[in-house]
Design an enzyme around this catalytic site. Sequence first.
Site, PDB file in Angstrom:
ATOM      1  N   HIS A   1       0.838  -1.215   0.000  1.00 20.96           N
ATOM      2  CA  HIS A   1       0.000   0.000   0.000  1.00 20.96           C
ATOM      3  C   HIS A   1       0.865   1.253   0.000  1.00 20.96           C
ATOM      4  O   HIS A   1       0.620   2.200  -0.739  1.00 20.96           O
ATOM      5  CB  HIS A   1      -0.867   0.058   1.276  1.00 20.96           C
ATOM      6  CG  HIS A   1      -1.948  -0.963   1.376  1.00 20.96           C
ATOM      7  ND1 HIS A   1      -2.160  -1.719   2.508  1.00 20.96           N
ATOM      8  CD2 HIS A   1      -2.909  -1.350   0.495  1.00 20.96           C
ATOM      9  CE1 HIS A   1      -3.192  -2.510   2.333  1.00 20.96           C
ATOM     10  NE2 HIS A   1      -3.663  -2.322   1.117  1.00 20.96           N
TER      11      HIS A   1
ATOM     12  N   LYS B   1     -14.917  -8.405   4.243  1.00 26.83           N
ATOM     13  CA  LYS B   1     -13.659  -8.826   4.871  1.00 26.83           C
ATOM     14  C   LYS B   1     -13.758  -8.727   6.388  1.00 26.83           C
ATOM     15  O   LYS B   1     -14.362  -7.779   6.905  1.00 26.83           O
ATOM     16  CB  LYS B   1     -12.505  -7.932   4.390  1.00 26.83           C
ATOM     17  CG  LYS B   1     -12.187  -8.070   2.912  1.00 26.83           C
ATOM     18  CD  LYS B   1     -11.038  -7.165   2.530  1.00 26.83           C
ATOM     19  CE  LYS B   1     -10.716  -7.284   1.044  1.00 26.83           C
ATOM     20  NZ  LYS B   1      -9.733  -6.263   0.620  1.00 26.83           N
TER      21      LYS B   1
ATOM     22  N   ARG C   1      -2.180  -5.724  -8.328  1.00 29.66           N
ATOM     23  CA  ARG C   1      -1.122  -6.733  -8.184  1.00 29.66           C
ATOM     24  C   ARG C   1      -1.127  -7.710  -9.346  1.00 29.66           C
ATOM     25  O   ARG C   1      -0.138  -8.364  -9.629  1.00 29.66           O
ATOM     26  CB  ARG C   1      -1.301  -7.501  -6.874  1.00 29.66           C
ATOM     27  CG  ARG C   1      -0.925  -6.704  -5.649  1.00 29.66           C
ATOM     28  CD  ARG C   1      -1.424  -7.357  -4.386  1.00 29.66           C
ATOM     29  NE  ARG C   1      -2.882  -7.403  -4.395  1.00 29.66           N
ATOM     30  CZ  ARG C   1      -3.643  -7.637  -3.337  1.00 29.66           C
ATOM     31  NH1 ARG C   1      -3.085  -7.892  -2.187  1.00 29.66           N
ATOM     32  NH2 ARG C   1      -4.951  -7.634  -3.432  1.00 29.66           N
TER      33      ARG C   1
ATOM     34  N   SER D   1      -3.126  -7.392   3.006  1.00 32.28           N
ATOM     35  CA  SER D   1      -3.422  -7.297   4.448  1.00 32.28           C
ATOM     36  C   SER D   1      -3.933  -8.633   4.968  1.00 32.28           C
ATOM     37  O   SER D   1      -3.576  -9.056   6.076  1.00 32.28           O
ATOM     38  CB  SER D   1      -4.473  -6.213   4.699  1.00 32.28           C
ATOM     39  OG  SER D   1      -4.011  -4.965   4.279  1.00 32.28           O
TER      40      SER D   1
HETATM   41  O1  PNS Z   1      -8.900  -2.481   0.446  1.00 30.91           O
HETATM   42  P1  PNS Z   1     -10.262  -2.903  -0.034  1.00 30.91           P
HETATM   43  O2  PNS Z   1     -10.916  -3.809   0.985  1.00 30.91           O
HETATM   44  O3  PNS Z   1     -10.266  -3.462  -1.406  1.00 30.91           O
HETATM   45  O4  PNS Z   1     -11.120  -1.537  -0.053  1.00 30.91           O
HETATM   46  C1  PNS Z   1     -12.392  -1.558  -0.572  1.00 30.91           C
HETATM   47  C2  PNS Z   1     -13.070  -0.183  -0.486  1.00 30.91           C
HETATM   48  C3  PNS Z   1     -13.343   0.216   0.963  1.00 30.91           C
HETATM   49  C4  PNS Z   1     -12.193   0.865  -1.128  1.00 30.91           C
HETATM   50  C5  PNS Z   1     -14.353  -0.370  -1.291  1.00 30.91           C
HETATM   51  O5  PNS Z   1     -15.113  -1.397  -0.718  1.00 30.91           O
HETATM   52  C6  PNS Z   1     -15.182   0.902  -1.393  1.00 30.91           C
HETATM   53  O6  PNS Z   1     -14.898   1.762  -2.195  1.00 30.91           O
HETATM   54  N1  PNS Z   1     -16.217   0.990  -0.546  1.00 30.91           N
HETATM   55  C7  PNS Z   1     -17.081   2.145  -0.497  1.00 30.91           C
HETATM   56  C8  PNS Z   1     -18.497   1.774  -0.898  1.00 30.91           C
HETATM   57  C9  PNS Z   1     -18.706   1.980  -2.382  1.00 30.91           C
HETATM   58  O7  PNS Z   1     -18.492   3.043  -2.922  1.00 30.91           O
HETATM   59  N2  PNS Z   1     -19.138   0.890  -3.038  1.00 30.91           N
HETATM   60  C10 PNS Z   1     -19.412   0.867  -4.440  1.00 30.91           C
HETATM   61  C11 PNS Z   1     -18.132   0.646  -5.232  1.00 30.91           C
HETATM   62  S1  PNS Z   1     -18.487   0.663  -6.982  1.00 30.91           S
END
Ligand code: PNS
Length: 164
Positions: A17, A41, A90, A127
């Site tokens: 990250h 998660k 990745r 993570s």
């Molecule tokens: O590190 P991660 O777990 O991949 O992060 C995911 C995260 C929190 C960035 C993603 O779940 C997110 O953007 N959540 C916000 C809710 C949202 O906007 N959902 C629609 C996405 S199209």
Amino acid sequence: MTRAVCPGSFDPVTNGHLDIIRRAAAIFDELVVATGANPSKSRLFDPEARLEMLREVCVDLPNVTVMGFSGLIVDFCREIGAQAIVKGLRGGNDYEYELPMAQMNSHLTGVETVFVPTNASWGYVSSSLVKEVASLGGDVSTLVPPAVHARLTLRQAERASGTG
Ligand code: PNS
């Protein structure tokens, strides 16, 4: 002025990250690292601890700020006037996962997603794997920043003793 958001769960922030954050901070005038919740998660650190760790590891990056968000990432981007979302990739699985979200976010408000390829050194780091390996006694000290490693060790000990 270009402002971008680098969103994630960051539970906890890894060296992978941090590499993406540093490289994105060199592209945009301002970068907001935003911690959100991914309901699919399981979480080890609470939102405040994840923010604190991010602030510690980004302290030497003058154009980076760290914020929490809830709700849609596109709404957060609009609130803070960010034109782009940055995501690290990745490999193919990340691309398959991220592409529909990038397309949905572009459809919703026009915010564009910029993909940054992960440095090959960190291609296997996540993570989730860091937490799993650490919980089973493996050495993850080279995969996360030292401050995060210290917190991870403490948190795993709390978990093991049933106090956290
Ligand atoms: O590190 P991660 O777990 O991949 O992060 C995911 C995260 C929190 C960035 C993603 O779940 C997110 O953007 N959540 C916000 C809710 C949202 O906007 N959902 C629609 C996405 S199209």
